[in-house]
Design a protein around this motif. Sequence first.
Motif, PDB file in Angstrom:
ATOM      1  N   ASP A  13     -36.405  21.153 -74.046  1.00 59.19           N
ATOM      2  CA  ASP A  13     -35.346  22.055 -74.487  1.00 59.19           C
ATOM      3  C   ASP A  13     -35.732  22.701 -75.808  1.00 59.19           C
ATOM      4  O   ASP A  13     -36.311  22.046 -76.684  1.00 59.19           O
ATOM      5  CB  ASP A  13     -34.033  21.266 -74.672  1.00 59.19           C
ATOM      6  CG  ASP A  13     -33.410  20.907 -73.339  1.00 59.19           C
ATOM      7  OD1 ASP A  13     -32.703  21.752 -72.774  1.00 59.19           O
ATOM      8  OD2 ASP A  13     -33.669  19.788 -72.858  1.00 59.19           O
ATOM      9  N   ARG A  98     -38.218  26.879 -65.687  1.00 57.09           N
ATOM     10  CA  ARG A  98     -38.065  25.530 -65.141  1.00 57.09           C
ATOM     11  C   ARG A  98     -38.205  25.516 -63.626  1.00 57.09           C
ATOM     12  O   ARG A  98     -37.829  26.452 -62.935  1.00 57.09           O
ATOM     13  CB  ARG A  98     -36.723  24.871 -65.488  1.00 57.09           C
ATOM     14  CG  ARG A  98     -36.521  24.582 -66.963  1.00 57.09           C
ATOM     15  CD  ARG A  98     -35.332  23.616 -67.121  1.00 57.09           C
ATOM     16  NE  ARG A  98     -34.908  23.444 -68.482  1.00 57.09           N
ATOM     17  CZ  ARG A  98     -35.437  22.561 -69.320  1.00 57.09           C
ATOM     18  NH1 ARG A  98     -36.392  21.765 -68.926  1.00 57.09           N
ATOM     19  NH2 ARG A  98     -34.986  22.475 -70.556  1.00 57.09           N
ATOM     20  N   SER A 102     -39.395  19.867 -64.167  1.00 57.90           N
ATOM     21  CA  SER A 102     -38.246  19.458 -64.987  1.00 57.90           C
ATOM     22  C   SER A 102     -37.401  18.449 -64.227  1.00 57.90           C
ATOM     23  O   SER A 102     -36.903  17.485 -64.809  1.00 57.90           O
ATOM     24  CB  SER A 102     -37.353  20.670 -65.322  1.00 57.90           C
ATOM     25  OG  SER A 102     -37.860  21.404 -66.414  1.00 57.90           O
ATOM     26  N   TYR A 106     -36.907  14.886 -66.208  1.00 56.72           N
ATOM     27  CA  TYR A 106     -35.612  14.444 -66.747  1.00 56.72           C
ATOM     28  C   TYR A 106     -35.101  13.212 -66.008  1.00 56.72           C
ATOM     29  O   TYR A 106     -34.511  12.326 -66.617  1.00 56.72           O
ATOM     30  CB  TYR A 106     -34.591  15.588 -66.726  1.00 56.72           C
ATOM     31  CG  TYR A 106     -34.811  16.581 -67.851  1.00 56.72           C
ATOM     32  CD1 TYR A 106     -35.852  17.518 -67.780  1.00 56.72           C
ATOM     33  CD2 TYR A 106     -34.029  16.569 -69.003  1.00 56.72           C
ATOM     34  CE1 TYR A 106     -36.091  18.416 -68.819  1.00 56.72           C
ATOM     35  CE2 TYR A 106     -34.248  17.465 -70.050  1.00 56.72           C
ATOM     36  CZ  TYR A 106     -35.286  18.379 -69.949  1.00 56.72           C
ATOM     37  OH  TYR A 106     -35.514  19.262 -70.984  1.00 56.72           O
ATOM     38  N   SER A 107     -35.319  13.147 -64.690  1.00 57.12           N
ATOM     39  CA  SER A 107     -34.801  12.004 -63.928  1.00 57.12           C
ATOM     40  C   SER A 107     -35.614  10.737 -64.174  1.00 57.12           C
ATOM     41  O   SER A 107     -35.051   9.651 -64.300  1.00 57.12           O
ATOM     42  CB  SER A 107     -34.784  12.331 -62.430  1.00 57.12           C
ATOM     43  OG  SER A 107     -33.793  13.301 -62.155  1.00 57.12           O
ATOM     44  N   LYS A 110     -34.660   9.117 -67.279  1.00 54.21           N
ATOM     45  CA  LYS A 110     -33.419   8.329 -67.198  1.00 54.21           C
ATOM     46  C   LYS A 110     -33.662   6.963 -66.565  1.00 54.21           C
ATOM     47  O   LYS A 110     -32.746   6.158 -66.492  1.00 54.21           O
ATOM     48  CB  LYS A 110     -32.384   9.050 -66.329  1.00 54.21           C
ATOM     49  CG  LYS A 110     -31.869  10.353 -66.862  1.00 54.21           C
ATOM     50  CD  LYS A 110     -31.019  11.007 -65.751  1.00 54.21           C
ATOM     51  CE  LYS A 110     -30.575  12.389 -66.114  1.00 54.21           C
ATOM     52  NZ  LYS A 110     -30.018  13.092 -64.909  1.00 54.21           N
ATOM     53  N   PHE A 151     -28.634  15.841 -72.755  1.00 52.54           N
ATOM     54  CA  PHE A 151     -30.096  15.610 -72.910  1.00 52.54           C
ATOM     55  C   PHE A 151     -30.703  16.268 -74.145  1.00 52.54           C
ATOM     56  O   PHE A 151     -31.865  16.028 -74.446  1.00 52.54           O
ATOM     57  CB  PHE A 151     -30.920  16.114 -71.699  1.00 52.54           C
ATOM     58  CG  PHE A 151     -30.379  15.709 -70.370  1.00 52.54           C
ATOM     59  CD1 PHE A 151     -29.957  14.401 -70.158  1.00 52.54           C
ATOM     60  CD2 PHE A 151     -30.273  16.614 -69.333  1.00 52.54           C
ATOM     61  CE1 PHE A 151     -29.439  14.017 -68.926  1.00 52.54           C
ATOM     62  CE2 PHE A 151     -29.767  16.242 -68.100  1.00 52.54           C
ATOM     63  CZ  PHE A 151     -29.340  14.953 -67.901  1.00 52.54           C
ATOM     64  N   THR A 156     -34.063  11.375 -75.930  1.00 52.38           N
ATOM     65  CA  THR A 156     -34.232  11.825 -74.539  1.00 52.38           C
ATOM     66  C   THR A 156     -35.418  12.770 -74.446  1.00 52.38           C
ATOM     67  O   THR A 156     -36.255  12.658 -73.538  1.00 52.38           O
ATOM     68  CB  THR A 156     -32.957  12.552 -74.049  1.00 52.38           C
ATOM     69  OG1 THR A 156     -31.866  11.658 -74.212  1.00 52.38           O
ATOM     70  CG2 THR A 156     -33.069  12.960 -72.587  1.00 52.38           C
ATOM     71  N   GLN A 157     -35.504  13.706 -75.405  1.00 48.87           N
ATOM     72  CA  GLN A 157     -36.594  14.686 -75.366  1.00 48.87           C
ATOM     73  C   GLN A 157     -37.955  13.992 -75.452  1.00 48.87           C
ATOM     74  O   GLN A 157     -38.902  14.402 -74.788  1.00 48.87           O
ATOM     75  CB  GLN A 157     -36.443  15.696 -76.509  1.00 48.87           C
ATOM     76  CG  GLN A 157     -35.187  16.558 -76.394  1.00 48.87           C
ATOM     77  CD  GLN A 157     -35.221  17.511 -75.202  1.00 48.87           C
ATOM     78  OE1 GLN A 157     -36.212  18.172 -74.960  1.00 48.87           O
ATOM     79  NE2 GLN A 157     -34.139  17.550 -74.444  1.00 48.87           N
ATOM     80  N   VAL A 160     -38.633  12.538 -72.036  1.00 49.81           N
ATOM     81  CA  VAL A 160     -38.940  13.621 -71.088  1.00 49.81           C
ATOM     82  C   VAL A 160     -40.372  14.123 -71.329  1.00 49.81           C
ATOM     83  O   VAL A 160     -41.147  14.317 -70.388  1.00 49.81           O
ATOM     84  CB  VAL A 160     -37.919  14.776 -71.217  1.00 49.81           C
ATOM     85  CG1 VAL A 160     -38.350  15.978 -70.382  1.00 49.81           C
ATOM     86  CG2 VAL A 160     -36.522  14.314 -70.801  1.00 49.81           C
TER      87      VAL A 160
END
Length: 219
Positions: A13, A98, A102, A106-107, A110, A151, A156-157, A160
């Motif tokens: 992001d 994206r 992505s 991202y998943s 998590k 996110f 988180t970043q 990712v």
Amino acid sequence: MPRGTLIVFEGLDRCGKTTQTRLCVEGLSRTGVKLAAGLPWRFPDRTTPIGEVLNTYLTSKTELGDEAAHLLFSANRWEKAATIREALGRGETVVYDRYAYSGVAYSVAKGLGMEWCLAADEGLPRPDVVVFLEVGVDEARGREGFGGERFEEAETQKRVGAVFDRLKGEGWSVVEGSGRMEEVAERVKAVVWPVVQAVTGRDDEVGELWGQGVRKRQG
Ligand code: FDM
Ligand code: MG
């Protein structure tokens, strides 16, 4: 008729994807490359019914389990798959802000399994080039707008970014995303333009994920 080129931008992001996809489209249109209408296209495509659900999720108005969210992001790509193939088949180049990378990054960040995440997007049109805009988390955090959506926070970043590092492979071009936007656009052009010329001169089919670049799913 030669097919169009599928160009995908990825990154964290606030790495400048939206600006650079726009500048890339402007640059390509100046060179006379045939382009799909309304570029750049982006995922999630928030205009479809599935995309509307994803928008409420990203703006924290809805909660979704991680698996359900993953499959909806993937379904949001599948509902565009035929449109992408048709545009490429008409000789139109497509530029995406994206794509499935992505989705996986991202998943997996998590805690979902890599193989499980890859499976949902298997068979989508394969990009001819993935332009990964590399910007440090600390620099991204300082840019305007960071923190507005789910996110968009440093921990988180970082996770990712670590998954993106695992996805980088054949067909990826990592572009340094810091500096003036015009300078970054020049770096992007240097990697995109040879790919567009190569695809135009070749008479091949659009590939499928995860055919190259990321290892093919086992079994
Ligand atoms: N995102 C995006 C996912 O989690 N999965 C996906 O498949 C895609 C395409 O959605 F946080 C996340 C990544 C980001 C958000 O926001 C989309 P942008 O900043 O508008 O691209
Ligand atoms: Mg965002």
